[in-house]
Design a protein around this motif. Structure first.
Motif, PDB file in Angstrom:
ATOM      1  N   MET A 234       0.642  -1.030  -0.149  1.00  0.00           N
ATOM      2  CA  MET A 234      -0.043  -0.205   0.088  1.00  0.00           C
ATOM      3  C   MET A 234       0.956   1.162  -0.013  1.00  0.00           C
ATOM      4  SD  MET A 234      -3.049  -1.043   2.719  1.00  0.00           S
ATOM      5  CE  MET A 234      -3.370   0.495   2.611  1.00  0.00           C
ATOM      6  N   LYS A 235       2.037   1.112   0.707  1.00  0.00           N
ATOM      7  CA  LYS A 235       2.997   2.305   0.890  1.00  0.00           C
ATOM      8  C   LYS A 235       3.415   2.688  -0.547  1.00  0.00           C
ATOM      9  CE  LYS A 235       5.760   4.386   4.373  1.00  0.00           C
ATOM     10  NZ  LYS A 235       6.265   4.393   5.723  1.00  0.00           N
ATOM     11  N   SER A 236       3.538   1.828  -1.503  1.00  0.00           N
ATOM     12  CA  SER A 236       4.109   1.995  -2.768  1.00  0.00           C
ATOM     13  C   SER A 236       3.257   3.015  -3.463  1.00  0.00           C
ATOM     14  CB  SER A 236       4.183   0.715  -3.558  1.00  0.00           C
ATOM     15  OG  SER A 236       3.072   0.280  -4.010  1.00  0.00           O
ATOM     16  N   GLY A 237       1.714   3.173  -3.230  1.00  0.00           N
ATOM     17  CA  GLY A 237       1.275   4.198  -4.025  1.00  0.00           C
ATOM     18  C   GLY A 237       1.096   3.837  -5.504  1.00  0.00           C
ATOM     19  N   SER A 238       1.436   2.639  -5.738  1.00  0.00           N
ATOM     20  CA  SER A 238       1.404   2.505  -7.247  1.00  0.00           C
ATOM     21  C   SER A 238      -0.052   2.056  -7.929  1.00  0.00           C
ATOM     22  CB  SER A 238       2.350   1.227  -7.674  1.00  0.00           C
ATOM     23  OG  SER A 238       2.009   0.075  -6.644  1.00  0.00           O
ATOM     24  N   CYS A 239      -0.778   1.649  -7.051  1.00  0.00           N
ATOM     25  CA  CYS A 239      -2.337   1.748  -7.344  1.00  0.00           C
ATOM     26  C   CYS A 239      -3.034   2.982  -7.038  1.00  0.00           C
ATOM     27  CB  CYS A 239      -2.845   0.276  -6.790  1.00  0.00           C
ATOM     28  SG  CYS A 239      -4.552  -0.241  -7.365  1.00  0.00           S
ATOM     29  N   GLU A 240      -3.661   3.449  -8.270  1.00  0.00           N
ATOM     30  CA  GLU A 240      -4.533   4.635  -8.006  1.00  0.00           C
ATOM     31  C   GLU A 240      -5.816   4.346  -7.517  1.00  0.00           C
ATOM     32  OE1 GLU A 240      -5.832   5.426 -12.767  1.00  0.00           O
ATOM     33  OE2 GLU A 240      -4.207   6.681 -11.774  1.00  0.00           O
ATOM     34  N   GLN A 241      -6.407   3.322  -7.641  1.00  0.00           N
ATOM     35  CA  GLN A 241      -7.743   2.767  -7.132  1.00  0.00           C
ATOM     36  C   GLN A 241      -7.644   2.266  -5.715  1.00  0.00           C
ATOM     37  OE1 GLN A 241      -6.362   1.152 -10.057  1.00  0.00           O
ATOM     38  NE2 GLN A 241      -7.557   2.423 -11.671  1.00  0.00           N
ATOM     39  N   MET A 242      -6.426   2.515  -4.995  1.00  0.00           N
ATOM     40  CA  MET A 242      -6.363   2.270  -3.581  1.00  0.00           C
ATOM     41  C   MET A 242      -6.181   3.421  -2.818  1.00  0.00           C
ATOM     42  SD  MET A 242      -3.871  -0.377  -1.464  1.00  0.00           S
ATOM     43  CE  MET A 242      -4.615  -1.820  -1.836  1.00  0.00           C
ATOM     44  N   VAL A 243      -6.924   3.588  -1.639  1.00  0.00           N
ATOM     45  CA  VAL A 243      -6.610   4.649  -1.032  1.00  0.00           C
ATOM     46  C   VAL A 243      -4.931   4.699  -0.508  1.00  0.00           C
ATOM     47  CG1 VAL A 243      -7.002   5.491   1.353  1.00  0.00           C
ATOM     48  CG2 VAL A 243      -8.907   4.767   0.056  1.00  0.00           C
ATOM     49  N   ARG A 244      -4.556   5.964  -0.538  1.00  0.00           N
ATOM     50  CA  ARG A 244      -3.016   5.991  -0.290  1.00  0.00           C
ATOM     51  C   ARG A 244      -2.686   5.797   1.280  1.00  0.00           C
ATOM     52  NH1 ARG A 244       0.720  11.243  -1.951  1.00  0.00           N
ATOM     53  NH2 ARG A 244       2.663  10.452  -1.669  1.00  0.00           N
ATOM     54  N   PHE A 245      -1.796   5.103   1.633  1.00  0.00           N
ATOM     55  CA  PHE A 245      -1.193   4.629   2.619  1.00  0.00           C
ATOM     56  C   PHE A 245      -0.034   5.421   3.248  1.00  0.00           C
ATOM     57  CE2 PHE A 245       1.561   2.199   5.271  1.00  0.00           C
ATOM     58  CZ  PHE A 245       1.128   1.947   6.485  1.00  0.00           C
ATOM     59  N   PHE A 246       0.100   6.154   4.183  1.00  0.00           N
ATOM     60  CA  PHE A 246       1.112   6.701   4.676  1.00  0.00           C
ATOM     61  C   PHE A 246       2.177   5.962   5.761  1.00  0.00           C
ATOM     62  CE2 PHE A 246      -1.850  10.200   3.342  1.00  0.00           C
ATOM     63  CZ  PHE A 246      -1.241  10.532   2.228  1.00  0.00           C
ATOM     64  N   GLY A 247       1.357   5.400   6.617  1.00  0.00           N
ATOM     65  CA  GLY A 247       2.453   4.871   7.797  1.00  0.00           C
ATOM     66  C   GLY A 247       1.282   4.008   8.887  1.00  0.00           C
ATOM     67  N   ALA A 248       1.836   3.320   9.468  1.00  0.00           N
ATOM     68  CA  ALA A 248       1.160   2.644  10.945  1.00  0.00           C
ATOM     69  C   ALA A 248       2.047   2.758  11.818  1.00  0.00           C
ATOM     70  CB  ALA A 248       0.954   1.237  10.327  1.00  0.00           C
ATOM     71  N   MET A 249       1.361   2.929  13.068  1.00  0.00           N
ATOM     72  CA  MET A 249       1.947   2.882  14.321  1.00  0.00           C
ATOM     73  C   MET A 249       1.096   2.071  15.360  1.00  0.00           C
ATOM     74  SD  MET A 249       2.150   7.010  14.568  1.00  0.00           S
ATOM     75  CE  MET A 249       0.403   7.249  13.991  1.00  0.00           C
ATOM     76  N   PHE A 250       1.729   1.700  16.528  1.00  0.00           N
ATOM     77  CA  PHE A 250       1.127   0.799  17.609  1.00  0.00           C
ATOM     78  C   PHE A 250       0.969   1.792  18.629  1.00  0.00           C
ATOM     79  CE2 PHE A 250       0.576  -1.943  20.893  1.00  0.00           C
ATOM     80  CZ  PHE A 250      -0.178  -2.959  20.700  1.00  0.00           C
ATOM     81  N   ARG A 251      -0.475   1.919  19.281  1.00  0.00           N
ATOM     82  CA  ARG A 251      -0.633   2.969  20.504  1.00  0.00           C
ATOM     83  C   ARG A 251      -1.662   2.516  21.294  1.00  0.00           C
ATOM     84  NH1 ARG A 251       3.397   5.603  22.459  1.00  0.00           N
ATOM     85  NH2 ARG A 251       1.941   7.041  23.397  1.00  0.00           N
ATOM     86  N   GLU A 252      -1.403   2.301  22.525  1.00  0.00           N
ATOM     87  CA  GLU A 252      -2.575   2.034  23.383  1.00  0.00           C
ATOM     88  C   GLU A 252      -3.232   0.838  23.115  1.00  0.00           C
ATOM     89  OE1 GLU A 252      -4.272   3.923  26.480  1.00  0.00           O
ATOM     90  OE2 GLU A 252      -2.104   3.723  26.443  1.00  0.00           O
ATOM     91  N   GLY A 253      -2.581  -0.165  22.841  1.00  0.00           N
ATOM     92  CA  GLY A 253      -3.205  -1.435  22.283  1.00  0.00           C
ATOM     93  C   GLY A 253      -3.901  -1.520  20.956  1.00  0.00           C
ATOM     94  N   ASP A 254      -3.901  -0.450  20.016  1.00  0.00           N
ATOM     95  CA  ASP A 254      -4.270  -0.309  19.037  1.00  0.00           C
ATOM     96  C   ASP A 254      -3.160  -0.070  17.889  1.00  0.00           C
ATOM     97  OD1 ASP A 254      -6.689  -0.185  20.195  1.00  0.00           O
ATOM     98  OD2 ASP A 254      -7.120   1.813  19.970  1.00  0.00           O
ATOM     99  N   VAL A 255      -3.673  -0.504  16.739  1.00  0.00           N
ATOM    100  CA  VAL A 255      -2.831  -0.169  15.397  1.00  0.00           C
ATOM    101  C   VAL A 255      -3.481   0.812  14.836  1.00  0.00           C
ATOM    102  CG1 VAL A 255      -2.121  -0.962  13.297  1.00  0.00           C
ATOM    103  CG2 VAL A 255      -1.923  -2.773  15.091  1.00  0.00           C
ATOM    104  N   TRP A 256      -2.601   1.905  14.569  1.00  0.00           N
ATOM    105  CA  TRP A 256      -2.908   3.089  13.888  1.00  0.00           C
ATOM    106  C   TRP A 256      -2.795   3.202  12.447  1.00  0.00           C
ATOM    107  CZ3 TRP A 256      -3.170   8.101  17.277  1.00  0.00           C
ATOM    108  CH2 TRP A 256      -3.715   8.198  18.433  1.00  0.00           C
ATOM    109  N   ILE A 257      -3.478   3.026  11.306  1.00  0.00           N
ATOM    110  CA  ILE A 257      -3.181   3.269  10.114  1.00  0.00           C
ATOM    111  C   ILE A 257      -3.506   4.467   9.480  1.00  0.00           C
ATOM    112  CG2 ILE A 257      -3.661   2.129   7.706  1.00  0.00           C
ATOM    113  CD1 ILE A 257      -4.047  -0.467   9.241  1.00  0.00           C
ATOM    114  N   CYS A 258      -2.641   5.172   9.203  1.00  0.00           N
ATOM    115  CA  CYS A 258      -2.694   6.731   8.692  1.00  0.00           C
ATOM    116  C   CYS A 258      -2.888   6.633   7.086  1.00  0.00           C
ATOM    117  CB  CYS A 258      -1.492   7.585   9.051  1.00  0.00           C
ATOM    118  SG  CYS A 258      -1.408   7.699  10.788  1.00  0.00           S
ATOM    119  N   MET A 259      -4.119   7.043   6.467  1.00  0.00           N
ATOM    120  CA  MET A 259      -4.261   6.907   5.109  1.00  0.00           C
ATOM    121  C   MET A 259      -4.657   8.462   4.626  1.00  0.00           C
ATOM    122  SD  MET A 259      -6.672   3.756   5.297  1.00  0.00           S
ATOM    123  CE  MET A 259      -7.541   4.346   6.747  1.00  0.00           C
ATOM    124  N   GLU A 260      -4.786   8.639   3.382  1.00  0.00           N
ATOM    125  CA  GLU A 260      -5.421   9.948   2.792  1.00  0.00           C
ATOM    126  C   GLU A 260      -7.019  10.050   3.263  1.00  0.00           C
ATOM    127  OE1 GLU A 260      -6.182  10.411  -1.395  1.00  0.00           O
ATOM    128  OE2 GLU A 260      -5.686   8.171  -1.592  1.00  0.00           O
TER     129      GLU A 260
END
Length: 348
Positions: A101-127
């Motif tokens: 997803m981070k490659s950004g090579s597919c224009e039909q997929m929501v762009r992904f910027f990065g992921a983090m782990f906080r407070e027992g959750d996975v945070w996925i940051c997208m456009e």
């Protein structure tokens, strides 16, 4: 990890203040920050503590999606917080998909910027997109309008294009195609989100609900956990159900009380159809019929569907402006919301 002892996130001055919590030892590749590369090549570090919550964008079985602003840069993210404990298998699968997803090579997929782990959750940051297909079609239903066929066709084309690209280039499948996982923006883009990541992160949960009532699940997955039940044809079925739903304004199946009711309706009864009185073309009806073939071995794959006249016509259609149509519907929705707010303020 004892989640109950930590309590919910605390809010201060409109932002989220998150207490320091080290990630568990079985999540070696996720931290509370990530580095992202901007379009101009510059790199910035995004720390979870620098993200300020603006509003909730959506909520599902696996977590919540919130719009957050990165205070140092002013960048806006859609942050999906998935409540999950991650095993080793899920971590490997998730890492593979996040890299794709981070490659950004597919224009039909929501762009992904990065992921983090906080407070027992996975945070996925997208456009941030403007609206989900689920909310968008309901806006039209509320005004007693049916979605025009060119819009539906371009949605179908974008989804099939995206699914095909990710399968052929990345070896990935989605496994959860539905209106809420298809997003739109005012520029006319149609993008897929949740590309199997939620399923990996919640692997143990997913296994327990596979036999339950999931309204977009194909017959082969309901009948048993066979190897071929997870082929690309499963996503084709889910897309077919999605298109029936958005074109008719209602989901084709009733709400089931028991798995047996789902088994009876999805597996044994004829596939859903769209009433021809709605005015859609023969190509549209045939495309739906192809997507909803009961036998998965006979159901077409992505490459076959891309050659279907319904999608070929959509690809060649330059007269229908997706951006203008989406913007006009959203503009009308905003006007109605303001009108209702004024009524409430005036006590009428």
């Amino acid at each position: 990890m004892d989640m109950k002892k930590r309590g919910p996130p605390k809010f201060q001055n409109g932002g989220i203040v998150i207490p320091e919590t080290p990630p568990p030892p079985n999540v070696p590749n996720l931290d509370d920050k990530f580095v992202m590369t901007l379009d101009n090549g510059d790199q910035i570090e995004v720390d979870a503590r620098e993200l300020e919550r603006k509003r909730e964008l959506g909520r599902g079985a696996y977590g919540v999606v919130e719009e957050m602003i990165h205070r140092p840069t002013g960048m806006i993210f859609a942050v999906k917080r998935i409540h999950s404990s991650i095993n080793d298998e899920s971590q490997k699968l998730m890492s593979t998909e996040l890299k794709a997803m981070k490659s950004g090579s597919c224009e039909q997929m929501v762009r992904f910027f990065g992921a983090m782990f906080r407070e027992g959750d996975v945070w996925i940051c997208m456009e941030v997109m403007d609206v989900s297909l689920d909310k968008f079609y309901r806006m039209n239903v509320d005004h007693h309008r049916r979605l025009p066929e060119p819009f539906i066709a371009k949605v179908a084309l974008a989804v099939i294009d995206g699914l095909n690209f990710m399968k052929e280039q990345m070896g990935l499948m989605h496994r959860d195609v539905k209106p809420s996982n298809i997003l739109l923006n005012k520029q006319g883009a149609v993008k897929i989100c949740d590309f199997g990541i939620s399923g990996h992160l919640t692997n143990s949960i997913a296994k327990t609900i596979n036999a339950g009532c999931k309204p977009y699940m194909p017959p082969e997955r309901i009948e048993g956990e066979l190897k071929d039940a997870y082929g690309v044809q499963a996503d084709v079925w889910s897309l077919g159900i999605t298109l029936v739903e958005i074109s008719t304004g209602t989901h084709p199946y009733d709400r089931w009380k028991t798995p047996f009711e789902q088994l009876k309706q999805v597996v044994r009864e004829p596939s859903p159809q769209v009433d021809r009185r709605f005015g859609y073309s023969d190509e549209f009806h045939d495309f739906i019929a192809q997507c909803l073939i009961k036998n998965s071995n006979n159901r077409p794959k992505y490459a076959q569907l891309l050659e279907h006249p319904f999608l070929v016509k959509a690809k060649n259609n330059t007269s229908f402006d997706m951006g203008e149509f989406i913007t006009s519907v959203l503009r009308e929705e905003i006007k109605e919301e303001k009108f209702l707010q004024n009524l409430n303020m005036n006590g009428e």
